[in-house]
Scaffold this motif. Structure first.
Motif, PDB file in Angstrom:
ATOM      1  N   LEU A  38     -20.099-140.706  27.583  1.00  0.00           N
ATOM      2  CA  LEU A  38     -20.586-139.411  27.104  1.00  0.00           C
ATOM      3  C   LEU A  38     -19.631-138.304  27.558  1.00  0.00           C
ATOM      4  O   LEU A  38     -19.418-137.312  26.865  1.00  0.00           O
ATOM      5  N   PRO A  87     -23.172-131.909  25.622  1.00  0.00           N
ATOM      6  CA  PRO A  87     -22.744-132.948  24.668  1.00  0.00           C
ATOM      7  C   PRO A  87     -23.683-133.075  23.458  1.00  0.00           C
ATOM      8  O   PRO A  87     -23.307-133.678  22.459  1.00  0.00           O
ATOM      9  N   PHE A  88     -24.883-132.525  23.571  1.00  0.00           N
ATOM     10  CA  PHE A  88     -25.874-132.685  22.502  1.00  0.00           C
ATOM     11  C   PHE A  88     -26.144-131.377  21.754  1.00  0.00           C
ATOM     12  O   PHE A  88     -27.065-131.294  20.944  1.00  0.00           O
ATOM     13  N   MET A 128     -31.895-143.410  28.267  1.00  0.00           N
ATOM     14  CA  MET A 128     -30.674-143.199  27.462  1.00  0.00           C
ATOM     15  C   MET A 128     -30.604-144.187  26.310  1.00  0.00           C
ATOM     16  O   MET A 128     -30.217-143.846  25.196  1.00  0.00           O
ATOM     17  N   GLY A 168     -31.009-142.581  22.673  1.00  0.00           N
ATOM     18  CA  GLY A 168     -29.708-142.506  22.020  1.00  0.00           C
ATOM     19  C   GLY A 168     -29.267-141.054  21.902  1.00  0.00           C
ATOM     20  O   GLY A 168     -30.030-140.134  22.233  1.00  0.00           O
ATOM     21  N   LYS A 169     -28.054-140.854  21.426  1.00  0.00           N
ATOM     22  CA  LYS A 169     -27.544-139.475  21.270  1.00  0.00           C
ATOM     23  C   LYS A 169     -28.456-138.678  20.353  1.00  0.00           C
ATOM     24  O   LYS A 169     -28.714-137.498  20.588  1.00  0.00           O
ATOM     25  N   GLU A 170     -28.923-139.348  19.300  1.00  0.00           N
ATOM     26  CA  GLU A 170     -29.783-138.689  18.321  1.00  0.00           C
ATOM     27  C   GLU A 170     -31.025-138.096  18.982  1.00  0.00           C
ATOM     28  O   GLU A 170     -31.408-136.961  18.709  1.00  0.00           O
ATOM     29  N   TYR A 209     -31.515-137.261  22.184  1.00  0.00           N
ATOM     30  CA  TYR A 209     -31.194-136.117  23.047  1.00  0.00           C
ATOM     31  C   TYR A 209     -30.844-134.882  22.219  1.00  0.00           C
ATOM     32  O   TYR A 209     -31.191-133.758  22.578  1.00  0.00           O
ATOM     33  N   LYS A 210     -30.132-135.105  21.095  1.00  0.00           N
ATOM     34  CA  LYS A 210     -29.761-133.968  20.233  1.00  0.00           C
ATOM     35  C   LYS A 210     -31.010-133.261  19.731  1.00  0.00           C
ATOM     36  O   LYS A 210     -31.071-132.034  19.679  1.00  0.00           O
TER      37      LYS A 210
END
Ligand SMILES: *Cc1c(COP(=O)(O)O)cnc(C)c1O
Length: 383
Positions: free
Chosen positions: A77, A202-203, A286, A290-292, A294-295
């Motif tokens: 990340l 990052p998000f 985490m 996933g990134k999605e 957290y975004k």
């Protein structure tokens, strides 16, 4: 302590009474905390990993493997597959660990430049180790004065520089790219405190980013040696979960202490006996989000941040800066007094030290309806 124990039912009933005195995140009245209700999967994971101890990793090989994996995930990340580090008790321990690395790497009386906006954990580090701090002034946008840093390292020998990506009071981001250049040119250690911002920046969707801010803060900048990033803040892990990541494994030798009676005979963390569930929860959340995921969470917090700022402005209450992340500082002539008045009405905000303002952290538990109620109370107090 009594001679005879009591029943489980009695214990739990007694505890419940105490627990009921605590504030609850879901009531939306906690507006000044960087922590929030942990992700619901945490309960199951804590139960599964309750007894694990990473202070003795040879006994908990699976949990140790999880830690390597989660450091790998956070490292990626932060744009570094080779990152080395630990999930520890929090941002304080992470910053202490980084300062310890500088001290052991450079010299006994390490001289370190830190911005005025630095978290108070650095003061603890100075207290505990023979560190000399040079406090760099902040510019009008509340970030470190890079020109001061550049001039200072030209005139004096400096061992370390600290930059902040998401300051505790205002959520501002120092120009880490410039600090990185200075660090590389002068062979100085650069530590980035992204305790809060690490799980936000990052998000952050492009639509929330501002043109005049440099959002680069991680290992993609070659001068960055270590980063503090806390899962127990915007990472939604239960407390305790802080993160310290170094650029690579070569930094371990500056932290190692002989630990002859343990399964691994060198220990690098400050804390000895160490909760394995912190690692397992961070790994699990985490993976789950996933990134999605957290975004989405960060976007919701940003929407509410903008909502709060706008709503306050409608009533003539200005914010100190246009929020960079989900932290709002509302100008107030007497923040201490307003803060205690709010407390009497059941609202818990905090105050800034660097400027006369109330500080509100718009964590995931803070919803629009809470903001509406809060603004109503705040306005009534001021009129
Ligand atoms: C919260 C915070 C810390 C301290 O973290 P703890 O988990 O409370 O020990 C350090 N630095 C920054 C920038 C923070 O916001």
């Amino acid at each position: 302590m009594e001679e005879k124990g009591i029943s489980e039912r009695e214990v739990l009933e007694a505890l419940k009474k105490y627990r009921e005195m605590d504030l609850k995140y879901e009531n939306g009245r906690i507006l000044g905390s960087m922590c929030t209700k942990p992700h619901p999967i945490s309960k199951k994971i804590v139960e599964m990993f309750l007894e694990t101890n990473l202070g003795d990793p040879g006994l908990f090989k699976g949990t140790k493997k999880l830690e390597e994996e989660v450091i790998g995930m956070i490292g990626e990340l932060l744009h570094n597959k080779n990152a080395f580090g630990y999930i520890i008790t929090g941002g304080t321990e992470a910053n202490l660990t980084a300062m310890r690395a500088i001290k052991n790497m450079k010299n006994k009386n390490a001289k370190i430049i830190i911005p005025e906006t630095a978290h108070f954990s650095f003061d603890k580090a100075r207290d505990m180790m023979d560190l000399e701090f040079i406090k760099a002034p902040i510019t009008k946008d509340y970030t470190i004065d890079v020109d001061f840093v550049r001039d200072y390292v030209e005139d004096y020998k400096v061992d370390g520089i600290v930059g902040i990506a998401g300051s505790t009071e205002l959520g501002t981001i120092d120009n880490i790219e410039e600090l990185s250049k200075i660090a590389v040119e002068n062979d100085i250690y650069l530590h980035v405190d992204a305790a809060f911002g690490g799980f936000v920046i990052p998000f952050l969707d492009e639509r929330y980013k501002k043109k005049n801010i440099n959002y680069k803060f991680d290992f993609s900048l070659e001068g960055v040696c270590s980063i503090t990033i806390d899962p127990h803040k915007m990472g939604l892990s239960p407390i305790p979960a802080g993160g310290i990541l170094f650029r690579d494994k070569s930094f371990k030798k500056y932290l190692n202490i002989e630990a002859p009676y343990l399964t691994e005979t060198q220990q690098a963390t400050i804390v000895g006996t160490r909760a394995g569930f912190s690692v397992a929860c961070t790994w699990g959340i985490m993976k789950l989000l996933g990134k999605e995921g957290y975004k989405k969470i960060v976007s919701e917090c940003m929407e509410n941040t903008i909502y709060l700022t706008k709503k306050a402005k409608e009533y003539g209450i200005e914010s100190v800066i246009e929020p960079v992340m989900n932290i709002v500082a509302l100008k107030d002539e007497n923040p201490k007094e307003t803060c205690s008045k709010l407390k009497k009405h059941g609202w818990y905000v905090s105050i800034c030290k660097c400027v006369n303002a109330l500080r509100i952290v718009v964590m995931p538990h803070v919803k629009k309806e809470h903001i509406d109620e809060f603004i109503e109370v705040l306005v009534s107090l001021k009129s």
